[in-house]
Scaffold this active site. Structure first.
Site, PDB file in Angstrom:
ATOM      1  N   TYR A 138       0.828  -1.202   0.000  1.00  0.00           N
ATOM      2  CA  TYR A 138       0.000   0.000   0.000  1.00  0.00           C
ATOM      3  C   TYR A 138       0.861   1.251   0.000  1.00  0.00           C
ATOM      4  CZ  TYR A 138       0.921   0.248   5.078  1.00  0.00           C
ATOM      5  OH  TYR A 138       1.522   0.320   6.319  1.00  0.00           O
ATOM      6  N   ASP A 190       1.927   4.436   2.004  1.00  0.00           N
ATOM      7  CA  ASP A 190       1.965   5.039   3.325  1.00  0.00           C
ATOM      8  C   ASP A 190       2.489   6.459   3.150  1.00  0.00           C
ATOM      9  OD1 ASP A 190       2.062   5.692   5.957  1.00  0.00           O
ATOM     10  OD2 ASP A 190       3.535   4.185   6.547  1.00  0.00           O
ATOM     11  N   HIS A 237      10.068  -1.157   9.977  1.00  0.00           N
ATOM     12  CA  HIS A 237       9.529  -1.535  11.281  1.00  0.00           C
ATOM     13  C   HIS A 237       9.501  -3.047  11.446  1.00  0.00           C
ATOM     14  CE1 HIS A 237       7.108   2.512  11.435  1.00  0.00           C
ATOM     15  NE2 HIS A 237       8.403   2.691  11.312  1.00  0.00           N
TER      16      HIS A 237
END
Length: 502
Positions: free
Chosen positions: A93, A95, A156
């Site tokens: 996606y 971000d 992350h």
């Protein structure tokens, strides 16, 4: 099994449009995601289900007000940006200004590495498909963390933990570990400071962008320990440690160890095994100081007055982990746990002696070796633009262009994975987490899936007045052993939902 837990990674990729330095990165990122979706998703594209997300819930026991939150924190809002859920259980996606790939839930460091590397192949394909759009300029993607102009983007990690573990214990013991693990996991960077204005080379790409010890933010006042309390699972049983401090690794060994070492330390925290107090006097300063010294000789101050290097801090954790595994498992420790311990200890021993001995394994040392070869050959100082370009090109995901890939082809970088298993992970989910159910459903019933998320799959079935949500709150259910026979026997989504609901 001490390194085994539900875990995953989320990587925002650097992006540039060739020949258009002022191109809108959000538009370019949308082109990347949409191009891949249009080329691979042949039927209805399921939307992402934001209903159960809670990005402003803080592990310290409160919710941040939406009125004071930075817009970048409101990840539970559907902004209409490109978003696709893949048959391998992952999410691709936009971000904000970057295309992001989030792996499916995995149970071991090695599996997580496999699906993380599959994300690189997906990004390569996405850029290739985007370049086929008429009149489109080529888009280049980088697995790095900074544009050296003051902007940083994340790599992350996520680790599911026991809810009963006090968050204060996590912060106390994980902070010195996060500050020092960069000596193994750092990706290396030309330039010092957030804008890279000071000359030199440092161990970590992300270190200079962290400003506080603990907090909820991820893009402003970045904390060493992030407090987002969003488990994507049964909140009474689990918490999800959302780790925002870390570099995006091209090399496989540091990426694998980053996950394995962290999982071991978290297990020790859960079991209340860590006895040594390694609290740092000034954690943020220590983070910067360790990064700014690629000789790894700089010592940082502990709260009790002692001084240790980053390598010595890591040795303390590695020694505790070895004792823990021997104490709890003896000779029955699983192969992957033993492998993580052995590699961790071996690298620390060599890093303490001479970091250059690790140039065939660690990103930052491999990059520094490459940069020094150019500096020696051409007499370049650290402020030379060519060195910044080499730094960037190291992380180019294109196999024919990226310098990491060139080193790999030359046998200068050790690898762990088989190419075929990474290629298979592009389209197939892990078999031992709920990602299997999500991925198989998207593969088999895509035209009848309205939405999905980490903890649900939502079906739009003919003849039903409302959407049918199938919750997947338990990450270790919905595995191949649980649901393969069921999925194989249900030719339609309606039959599947009827079988599940009785």
């Amino acid at each position: 099994m001490t390194v085994q837990r539900v875990m995953g990674t989320e990587t925002e990729f650097g992006i540039s449009v060739q020949g258009q330095p002022t191109a809108n990165p959000m538009l370019a990122s949308s082109q990347i995601v949409n191009a891949y979706a249009n080329a691979t998703v042949r039927v209805r594209r399921a939307r992402w289900d934001f209903e159960e997300e809670s990005p402003l819930r803080d592990a310290r026991g409160f919710d941040m007000s939406r009125q004071v939150a930075d817009p970048s924190q409101l990840t539970d809002e559907d902004l209409g940006l490109a978003n696709v859920i893949l048959t391998n259980g992952a999410r691709l996606y936009v971000d904000h200004a970057h295309p992001e790939y989030s792996t499916p839930e995995c149970r071991t460091p090695r599996d997580t590495l496999v699906w993380d590397k599959a994300g690189e192949l997906i990004m390569v394909d996405a850029a290739r498909h985007a370049a086929e759009i008429p009149n489109a300029r080529p888009i280049v993607l980088y697995k790095n963390n900074t544009d050296n102009k003051g902007a940083s983007y994340g790599a992350h990690e996520n680790y599911l933990m026991r809810r009963e573990t006090p968050f204060g214990d996590i912060v106390r013991h994980i902070t010195p570990f996060f500050v020092s693990r960069q000596v193994i996991c750092g990706a290396g960077r030309v330039g010092i400071g957030q804008e890279g204005a000071s000359n030199g080379f440092q161990v970590s790409q992300r270190a200079d962008y962290f400003e506080v010890e603990v907090g909820l933010e991820t893009t402003l006042k970045r904390p060493i320990v992030n407090t987002r309390d969003e488990p994507h699972a049964d909140p009474d049983k689990y918490r999800r440690l959302h780790v925002i401090i870390g570099d995006a690794n091209m090399a496989e060994i540091p990426a694998y160890l980053k996950l394995g070492m962290t999982s071991l330390v978290l297990t020790m925290i859960e079991e209340r095994f860590i006895s040594t107090d390694l609290a740092l006097a000034k954690p943020v300063r220590a983070l910067h100081e360790i990064s700014h010294d690629p000789t790894l000789k700089r010592q940082v101050e502990l709260r009790d007055g002692r001084h240790m290097t980053g390598v010595q801090l890591q040795m303390e954790y590695a020694e505790q982990a070895r004792k823990f595994v021997e104490d709890r498992y003896g000779d029955d420790a699983d192969e992957q746990t033993v492998d993580v311990l052995d590699r961790w200890e071996s690298l620390l021993t060599r890093l303490e002696h001479d970091p250059m001995e690790c140039r065939h394994e660690l990103d930052w040392v491999a990059k520094l070796t490459l940069l020094n070869s150019y500096r020696d050959r051409d007499g370049l100082d650290w402020d030379h633009p060519k060195l910044h370009l080499i730094d960037l090109q190291y992380a180019d995901v294109r196999p024919e262009k990226g310098l990491y890939h060139r080193l790999q082809r030359l046998g200068e970088i050790e690898t762990l994975l088989d190419r075929d298993e990474v290629a298979a992970a592009v389209t197939h989910p892990p078999t031992d987490t709920r990602a299997y159910f999500r991925g198989r459903c998207l593969e088999k019933y895509a035209d009848q899936i309205a939405a999905a998320s980490w903890d649900s799959v939502i079906f739009d079935l003919p003849g039903r007045d409302s959407l049918q949500r199938v919750p997947t709150m338990e990450p270790l259910r919905g595995t191949e052993s649980h649901v393969r026979e069921l999925l194989d026997s249900c030719d339609t989504a309606d039959a599947l939902v009827r079988a599940i609901t009785g």
